[in-house]
Design a protein around this motif. Structure first.
Motif, mmCIF file in Angstrom:
data_model
loop_
_atom_site.group_PDB
_atom_site.id
_atom_site.type_symbol
_atom_site.label_atom_id
_atom_site.label_comp_id
_atom_site.label_asym_id
_atom_site.label_seq_id
_atom_site.Cartn_x
_atom_site.Cartn_y
_atom_site.Cartn_z
ATOM 1 N N SER A 1 0.856 -1.181 0.000
ATOM 2 C CA SER A 1 0.000 0.000 0.000
ATOM 3 C C SER A 1 0.889 1.227 0.000
ATOM 4 C CB SER A 1 -0.891 -0.011 1.254
ATOM 5 O OG SER A 1 -1.772 1.089 1.243
ATOM 6 N N ALA A 2 0.635 2.162 -0.911
ATOM 7 C CA ALA A 2 1.422 3.402 -0.913
ATOM 8 C C ALA A 2 0.751 4.423 -0.001
ATOM 9 C CB ALA A 2 1.557 3.949 -2.328
ATOM 10 N N THR A 3 -0.545 4.613 -0.169
ATOM 11 C CA THR A 3 -1.213 5.707 0.551
ATOM 12 C C THR A 3 -2.248 5.210 1.581
ATOM 13 O OG1 THR A 3 -2.661 5.963 -1.394
ATOM 14 C CG2 THR A 3 -0.812 7.473 -1.214
ATOM 15 N N THR B 1 -4.839 2.889 1.585
ATOM 16 C CA THR B 1 -6.167 2.310 1.325
ATOM 17 C C THR B 1 -6.116 0.781 1.438
ATOM 18 O OG1 THR B 1 -6.439 4.089 -0.284
ATOM 19 C CG2 THR B 1 -8.107 2.349 -0.287
ATOM 20 N N THR B 2 -5.185 0.195 0.732
ATOM 21 C CA THR B 2 -5.082 -1.272 0.725
ATOM 22 C C THR B 2 -4.678 -1.780 2.107
ATOM 23 O OG1 THR B 2 -4.304 -0.960 -1.542
ATOM 24 C CG2 THR B 2 -4.221 -3.196 -0.673
ATOM 25 N N THR C 1 -4.350 -1.383 -7.570
ATOM 26 C CA THR C 1 -4.334 -1.548 -9.029
ATOM 27 C C THR C 1 -3.414 -0.495 -9.636
ATOM 28 O OG1 THR C 1 -6.563 -2.419 -9.127
ATOM 29 C CG2 THR C 1 -5.787 -1.304 -11.091
ATOM 30 N N TYR D 1 -2.269 0.525 -13.454
ATOM 31 C CA TYR D 1 -2.458 0.250 -14.882
ATOM 32 C C TYR D 1 -3.118 -1.108 -15.085
ATOM 33 C CZ TYR D 1 0.727 4.148 -14.826
ATOM 34 O OH TYR D 1 1.319 5.349 -14.545
ATOM 35 N N GLY D 2 -4.068 -1.404 -14.225
ATOM 36 C CA GLY D 2 -4.868 -2.611 -14.383
ATOM 37 C C GLY D 2 -4.258 -3.892 -13.843
ATOM 38 N N SER E 1 -7.456 -2.267 -4.262
ATOM 39 C CA SER E 1 -8.168 -0.983 -4.344
ATOM 40 C C SER E 1 -7.705 -0.288 -5.612
ATOM 41 C CB SER E 1 -7.916 -0.108 -3.112
ATOM 42 O OG SER E 1 -6.586 0.353 -3.087
ATOM 43 N N ALA F 1 -8.459 3.498 -8.197
ATOM 44 C CA ALA F 1 -8.962 4.872 -8.150
ATOM 45 C C ALA F 1 -10.389 4.971 -8.655
ATOM 46 C CB ALA F 1 -8.061 5.789 -8.974
ATOM 47 N N GLY G 1 -11.440 0.886 -13.232
ATOM 48 C CA GLY G 1 -9.987 1.040 -13.389
ATOM 49 C C GLY G 1 -9.199 -0.244 -13.308
ATOM 50 N N SER H 1 -11.117 4.122 -4.453
ATOM 51 C CA SER H 1 -10.595 5.099 -3.477
ATOM 52 C C SER H 1 -10.544 6.524 -4.002
ATOM 53 C CB SER H 1 -9.186 4.691 -3.067
ATOM 54 O OG SER H 1 -8.286 4.917 -4.138
HETATM 55 C C1 FMN Z 1 1.301 4.437 -11.006
HETATM 56 C C2 FMN Z 1 -0.143 4.281 -10.624
HETATM 57 C C3 FMN Z 1 -0.997 3.609 -11.478
HETATM 58 C C4 FMN Z 1 -2.349 3.491 -11.156
HETATM 59 N N1 FMN Z 1 -3.166 2.809 -12.001
HETATM 60 C C5 FMN Z 1 -4.485 2.716 -11.726
HETATM 61 C C6 FMN Z 1 -5.372 2.011 -12.602
HETATM 62 O O1 FMN Z 1 -4.980 1.406 -13.585
HETATM 63 N N2 FMN Z 1 -6.691 2.018 -12.312
HETATM 64 C C7 FMN Z 1 -7.187 2.667 -11.205
HETATM 65 O O2 FMN Z 1 -8.399 2.665 -10.985
HETATM 66 N N3 FMN Z 1 -6.363 3.283 -10.327
HETATM 67 C C8 FMN Z 1 -5.036 3.312 -10.552
HETATM 68 N N4 FMN Z 1 -4.199 3.923 -9.659
HETATM 69 C C9 FMN Z 1 -4.741 4.433 -8.393
HETATM 70 C C10 FMN Z 1 -4.566 3.459 -7.215
HETATM 71 O O3 FMN Z 1 -4.871 2.130 -7.578
HETATM 72 C C11 FMN Z 1 -5.515 3.833 -6.067
HETATM 73 O O4 FMN Z 1 -5.333 5.175 -5.699
HETATM 74 C C12 FMN Z 1 -5.370 2.899 -4.890
HETATM 75 O O5 FMN Z 1 -6.539 2.972 -4.098
HETATM 76 C C13 FMN Z 1 -4.152 3.243 -4.026
HETATM 77 O O6 FMN Z 1 -4.046 2.311 -2.982
HETATM 78 P P1 FMN Z 1 -3.125 2.582 -1.714
HETATM 79 O O7 FMN Z 1 -3.731 3.764 -0.971
HETATM 80 O O8 FMN Z 1 -3.207 1.333 -0.921
HETATM 81 O O9 FMN Z 1 -1.763 2.860 -2.217
HETATM 82 C C14 FMN Z 1 -2.853 4.039 -9.944
HETATM 83 C C15 FMN Z 1 -1.961 4.704 -9.088
HETATM 84 C C16 FMN Z 1 -0.634 4.829 -9.418
HETATM 85 C C17 FMN Z 1 0.303 5.534 -8.462
#
Ligand code: FMN
Length: 203
Positions: free
Chosen positions: A10-12, A14-15, A83, A85-86, A118, A120, A124, A167
């Motif tokens: 998880s970066a931010t 959510t996961t 997720t 890029y899918g 999770s 965006a 996605g 998210s």
């Molecule tokens: C490099 C990158 C690629 C991403 N690609 C997608 C995507 O393909 N589809 C999508 O819906 N969200 C995408 N996101 C958004 C993240 O999946 C989303 O914000 C997620 O909830 C972050 O989870 P975290 O808070 O656990 O890091 C992407 C984010 C980043 C940084």
């Protein structure tokens, strides 16, 4: 009782919040549960450039990193990643790619596997990420246990492949329906792992 490892990236955050709920659900069954993050691969400058990312890194600094022995120990492995890029974030994939020695010895065969994510946006890549993670379980010889519609919460959360949450780029934390679905997924995996372990013992 079943032994479960929840391994996530998880970066931010959510996961991570979903991973905590998965863990909670599994623990409710009496299972022994390990929560493990995977190593950050992004450069420190990238993490520092995003407040949500650096705050989350600090918040989870005491969460242990996953090791191969966690995989060997567990009866069930639950993987979670955002997720990207899918497909699943590279950090989790990199950990998966270190499992060759266990895979070659058949040490992951007949474990239970399950995945969550999770993303965006609604379209996605929720399913594509979960299914990509589950592909690894086939190679390991695991038995995949998705949540299906095996509990009323699944008719609200709506993802039979695994828990997922939209998210809006990490701006919205997982809601109660998602957290309940995540708890259910953890519980179901732990229940099935316990039943399967019992069968194995007596066969
Ligand atoms: C490099 C990158 C690629 C991403 N690609 C997608 C995507 O393909 N589809 C999508 O819906 N969200 C995408 N996101 C958004 C993240 O999946 C989303 O914000 C997620 O909830 C972050 O989870 P975290 O808070 O656990 O890091 C992407 C984010 C980043 C940084």
């Amino acid at each position: 009782m079943a032994k479960i490892v929840v391994i996530y990236y998880s970066a931010t955050g959510t996961t991570y919040k979903m991973a905590l709920a998965v863990k909670e659900g599994a623990e409710k069954t009496g299972a022994e549960v390990r929560l493990r993050k995977v190593r950050e691969l992004a450069p420190d400058e990238a993490v520092a450039s995003n407040e949500g990312w650096s705050n989350h890194r600090l918040e989870t600094q005491n969460v242990l990193e996953a090791t191969l022995s966690d995989l060997e120990w567990a009866d069930a492995i639950i993987l979670g990643a955002p997720t990207r890029y899918g497909v699943p974030a590279a950090q989790l994939k990199q950990f998966i790619d270190t499992t060759g020695p266990l895979w070659a010895q058949g040490k992951l065969v007949n474990k239970i596997g399950s995945s969550f994510t999770s993303a965006a946006t609604t379209h996605g890549g929720h399913e594509s990420t979960i299914l990509a993670l589950n592909n690894t379980f086939y190679h390991w010889g695991c038995l995949i246990v998705g949540p299906g519609y095996a509990d009323p919460i699944q008719f609200q959360s709506g993802n039979p492949y695994g828990t997922s949450f939209t998210s809006q780029n990490g701006t919205v934390p997982p809601d109660e329906v998602t957290l309940s679905a995540a708890r259910f997924q953890g519980q179901r995996v732990a229940d099935v792992a316990a039943m399967f372990g019992h069968q194995k013992q007596h066969s």
